[in-house]
Design an enzyme around this catalytic site. Structure first.
Site, PDB file in Angstrom:
ATOM      1  N   HIS A   1      49.844  32.594  52.498  1.00 54.56           N
ATOM      2  CA  HIS A   1      49.942  33.983  52.068  1.00 54.56           C
ATOM      3  C   HIS A   1      48.594  34.690  52.154  1.00 54.56           C
ATOM      4  CE1 HIS A   1      54.088  34.110  49.993  1.00 54.56           C
ATOM      5  NE2 HIS A   1      54.046  33.101  50.845  1.00 54.56           N
TER       6      HIS A   1
ATOM      7  N   GLU B   1      46.752  41.963  46.209  1.00 56.63           N
ATOM      8  CA  GLU B   1      47.757  41.120  46.869  1.00 56.63           C
ATOM      9  C   GLU B   1      48.483  40.215  45.876  1.00 56.63           C
ATOM     10  OE1 GLU B   1      46.240  38.892  50.266  1.00 56.63           O
ATOM     11  OE2 GLU B   1      44.908  40.553  50.741  1.00 56.63           O
TER      12      GLU B   1
END
Length: 329
Positions: free
Chosen positions: A71, A90
């Site tokens: 990710h 994020e």
């Protein structure tokens, strides 16, 4: 190269090589194995010890750290932007809401700052921790090139293009291609799902109302369907977690691919790897099927991780070396 065009033909070769190396480093391109060999010789050992300790206490940390590295790399490159705290970073985005293992990165960073302040990037700690997680789960290690710098930007909005649990095969291939990864890399890296679990909310639609048919996804093995429905009752607790690799949830091996072949893929994005001929041939090769040239999953996984670890790198004078991993300096 034009940069050398003004050199006399007898310019010593070593000088040309030295200048080429200097230009490469000044542009901040590339990582190398053993980057901290002289500046922080214990760097990799310290990360390894932190990961070992955490996974001994909680085996679910292994897939957590591995997923975290994916990710991170797929959003603005492998720059530890996933670790930043704060509103709209994020870390706050939906796909990242259940990530685990942040405390392991922080523990390693604290120890490294005590002996090598300002030297080892959080991005490199994460890359090393991902490798060490695989080893702790019984997989094969690989040499991790290091020398990354930490990014200065972390926005939840940038996570929109992360690979998703329901992506069709063409979308998966495009998302990987956009990052310089090919179809073999896609199938190899999907093998990370040989460890870890998924929440019922991510796949229960396949069990009861697939594509508004009021029935299950026909690609699910009929003998496997009652098992999944028992674990994830219709309208039940969507946060309940189910092994992605049935029968081998904590072991890093190629049984994930055997489950795909048997119609026992849990996520739709996994199941379609077997159902589409473009990717099925790589699944077959990781299983050594049909006389195809076999591929050793553990080895190819490591190679693909190195490729992924070089996505949109920040090196040289780009970015920074964070003092703590959850905040920009």
């Amino acid at each position: 190269m034009e940069v050398f065009s003004h050199f006399h033909s007898k310019t010593p070769i070593f000088f040309v090589v030295l200048l080429a190396t200097f230009i490469t480093l000044s542009l901040g391109q590339g990582t190398r194995v053993g980057f901290y060999r002289t500046t922080c010789p214990r760097a990799e050992t310290i990360v390894q010890a932190a990961v070992q300790s955490a996974i001994r206490s909680n085996p679910t940390i292994a897939p957590g750290l591995l997923r975290m590295s994916f990710h991170d790399c797929f959003v603005n490159g492998c720059d530890a932007s996933i670790l930043i705290d704060g509103p709209s970073t994020e870390k706050t985005a939906g796909p990242n809401s259940l990530l685990r293992g942040f405390e392991v990165i922080d523990a390693a960073k604290t120890q490294l700052e005590a002996i090598c302040p300002g030297v080892v990037s959080c991005a490199d700690i994460l890359a090393l921790a991902a490798r060490d997680s695989v080893v702790q789960a019984g997989g094969t290690g690989w040499a991790v090139p290091t020398g990354r710098r930490d990014g200065l930007v972390s926005r939840a909005a940038d996570t929109a293009n992360l690979p998703a649990f329901n992506d069709p095969i063409n979308v998966q291939i495009r998302k990987f291609t956009d990052k310089g990864l090919n179809t073999q890399d896609l199938v190899a890296l999907s093998g990370a799902h040989t460890i870890g679990t998924a929440a019922c909310a991510l796949f229960s639609y396949r069990l009861y109302n697939f594509n508004n048919t009021n029935g299950p996804d026909p690609s699910i093995n009929q003998a496997f369907l009652p098992q999944l429905r028992n674990l994830c009752p219709n309208g039940g607790d969507g946060s309940r977690r189910v092994a992605l690799d049935t029968g081998s949830v904590n072991n890093f091996d190629n049984s994930y691919y055997a489950n795909l072949r048997a119609g026992r893929g849990v996520l739709e994005s996994d199941a379609v790897l077997w159902n589409d001929p473009t990717t099925q041939r790589f699944v077959q090769r990781f299983l050594g099927l049909r006389g195809l040239l076999g591929l050793r999953f553990n080895v190819e996984f490591g190679r693909s991780m190195v490729k992924m670890g070089n996505i949109e790198l920040k090196t040289g004078t780009q970015g920074e070396i964070r003092r703590v991993c959850n905040a920009i300096n």
